[in-house]
Scaffold this motif. Structure first.
Motif, PDB file in Angstrom:
ATOM      1  N   PHE A  66       0.837  -1.203   0.000  1.00  0.00           N
ATOM      2  CA  PHE A  66       0.000   0.000   0.000  1.00  0.00           C
ATOM      3  C   PHE A  66       0.871   1.251   0.000  1.00  0.00           C
ATOM      4  N   GLY A  67       1.860   1.288   0.899  1.00  0.00           N
ATOM      5  CA  GLY A  67       2.736   2.449   0.983  1.00  0.00           C
ATOM      6  C   GLY A  67       3.648   2.582  -0.215  1.00  0.00           C
TER       7      GLY A  67
ATOM      8  N   MET B 163       1.682   3.667  -3.367  1.00  0.00           N
ATOM      9  CA  MET B 163       1.224   5.045  -3.255  1.00  0.00           C
ATOM     10  C   MET B 163       2.354   5.997  -3.621  1.00  0.00           C
TER      11      MET B 163
ATOM     12  N   SER C 165      -3.660  -2.714  -2.494  1.00  0.00           N
ATOM     13  CA  SER C 165      -2.926  -1.631  -3.145  1.00  0.00           C
ATOM     14  C   SER C 165      -3.761  -0.911  -4.191  1.00  0.00           C
TER      15      SER C 165
ATOM     16  N   SER D 136      -4.933   2.347  -3.130  1.00  0.00           N
ATOM     17  CA  SER D 136      -3.989   3.444  -2.926  1.00  0.00           C
ATOM     18  C   SER D 136      -4.161   4.576  -3.940  1.00  0.00           C
TER      19      SER D 136
ATOM     20  N   THR E 269      -1.875   6.598   4.694  1.00  0.00           N
ATOM     21  CA  THR E 269      -0.824   5.616   4.411  1.00  0.00           C
ATOM     22  C   THR E 269      -0.060   5.262   5.678  1.00  0.00           C
TER      23      THR E 269
ATOM     24  N   TYR F  68       0.497   1.485   7.470  1.00  0.00           N
ATOM     25  CA  TYR F  68       1.796   0.962   7.930  1.00  0.00           C
ATOM     26  C   TYR F  68       1.719   0.505   9.389  1.00  0.00           C
TER      27      TYR F  68
END
Length: 434
Positions: free
Chosen positions: A237-238, A241, A372, A375, A399, A403
């Motif tokens: 995801f992070g 992004m 994801s 995102s 975001t 995490y």
């Protein structure tokens, strides 16, 4: 060859993220398209639709037919698709979305195949470093394509040249791997007997693992596996992004030109790739000396790789155009330190089950890719004004929360020991002599 495969396949993934800025600016000196922020968000997220769809089947295909033919085919087909982007763009953003989905489908095969090959080729005493070396190709690939893009955009080729270069390199790699690739040491034509015996004795992967029945329910109900899924989701995801939105952030908020944008967008990935070769030997050294257990090592480095970026993104949320240097430092640190995850969740599949590492990577990759997808869609929904730092702050805070939650789950329930269901014959076979 696996390192280069990851590099080139990240060219396929990232090229659109770099190119979408000049593709939608009339001053870029090449054909441009008046796509809205929503349409750009769909284009950037559509890769993950196909990626999530193919990840699990690709892992099964790699076990059934061998990882070599699957990764070779995926890279070659991806190269042909890359070359087709400039023509597709002339037919509308919807056609680009279709190609991005196709790119995602073939890309979904890469990590399961790499994990299948890692389980066969990488001795457990060198697992952290060699696995990290291979997957460092993602950072170097991301960085190189960003650097190259700035020069390509200003050349006579314009942004279409980025896709032609990507496609050509993909096809060249596929042709070379026909000759150099091998599914396992036993089928490699350029390996000594001593090296083969050494690798096979330290991989922990069964020689007949390709015909083992996948213990689906045991895998899916395993707390250790669920913790691994959470960690993979947080990273993806992070990472996606930042990967897809960083060029837009630098252009809209930090007000950098195309060439500066490309160069600075690549810097965090060069740092990340470099740090991979710093953290992985440290991880292997601490584990091999018995200073920390394998489980502790995986959790420690994964926490560094997700919680430090979390703090950086919170700080980044308060940066403005007048604080370009500070913002670049936070972006570089936030992306670069995620290299520690290579010694965390990324190698954990092989820790839990050498025999089903590729299949497990397919599962976690599919789930993480589905997460994801949210995102870039989240960014597209939040950013009604791409130049507004307060809207970007919301993006960075969301975001950071992902995490925090995902890595906490990995720390609480994750493990790094071979699970009982790895040895399927001793559990489920009806033949005692098997």
């Amino acid at each position: 060859m696996l390192f280069l495969s990851v590099v080139i396949n990240f060219f396929q993934r990232v090229s659109i993220s770099a190119a979408i800025v000049p593709m939608t600016q009339s001053t870029a000196g090449a054909p441009y398209y008046d796509w809205t922020g929503y349409e750009k968000g769909i284009i950037l997220s559509s890769f993950l639709w196909g990626y999530a769809l193919s990840a699990v089947p690709a892992g099964l295909l790699a076990k059934r037919f061998g990882a070599k033919i699957v990764i070779l085919s995926a890279t070659g087909i991806g190269g042909i698709v890359a070359i087709s982007y400039p023509l597709a763009a002339t037919n509308g953003w919807e056609t680009v979305v279709v190609l991005r989905v196709l790119t995602g489908i073939v890309q979904g095969a890469i990590y399961p195949c790499v994990h299948t090959l890692v389980a066969k080729w990488v001795p457990r005493t060198e697992r952290g470093f060699l696995t990290t070396f291979i997957y460092a190709g993602s950072q170097f690939g991301s960085a190189l394509i960003m650097v190259i893009s700035g020069f390509v955009f200003e050349s006579s080729m314009g942004w279409p040249g980025l896709f032609y270069i990507t496609g050509g390199l993909s096809l060249a790699w596929a042709l070379l791997y026909v000759w150099l690739g091998a599914n396992e040491p036993a089928t490699c034509r350029c390996i000594s007997k001593g090296e083969r015996m050494y690798i096979e004795s330290l991989t922990g992967s069964s020689n007949n693992s390709q015909i083992l029945t996948v213990p689906w329910m045991s895998i899916l109900k395993s707390p250790a596996f669920l913790g691994l899924v959470a960690a993979h989701c947080g990273f993806n995801f992070g990472f996606y992004m930042l990967l897809t939105e960083m060029p837009t952030y630098m252009s809209s908020v930090l007000q950098l030109d195309v060439k500066s944008n490309a160069a600075l967008s690549s810097l965090p990935y060069f740092v990340m790739g470099t740090l991979c070769f710093v953290v992985s030997p440290i991880s292997d050294l601490l584990i091999n000396r018995g200073t920390i257990s394998v489980t502790t090592g995986r959790k420690l480095f994964n926490s560094i790789g997700q919680w430090v970026p979390m703090a950086c993104l919170i700080g980044l949320g308060y940066m403005t155009a007048g604080e370009t240097t500070e913002a670049i430092v936070l972006l570089t640190l936030g992306v670069g330190i995620t290299a520690a995850c290579c010694c965390g969740y990324l190698v954990n599949h092989v820790d839990l089950s050498p025999n089903f590492a590729g299949t497990m990577m397919g599962i976690t990759n599919a789930v993480a890719s589905l997460i994801s997808i949210l995102s870039p869609l989240m960014v597209g929904a939040i950013l009604t004004d791409e130049t507004d730092p307060t809207q970007w702050r919301v993006v960075f805070f969301v975001t950071s929360g992902v995490y925090l939650i995902c890595n906490t789950l990995f720390v609480v329930i994750g493990k790094a020991e071979v699970q009982p269901w790895n040895d399927v014959p001793s559990i489920s076979t009806t033949n005692p002599s098997t």
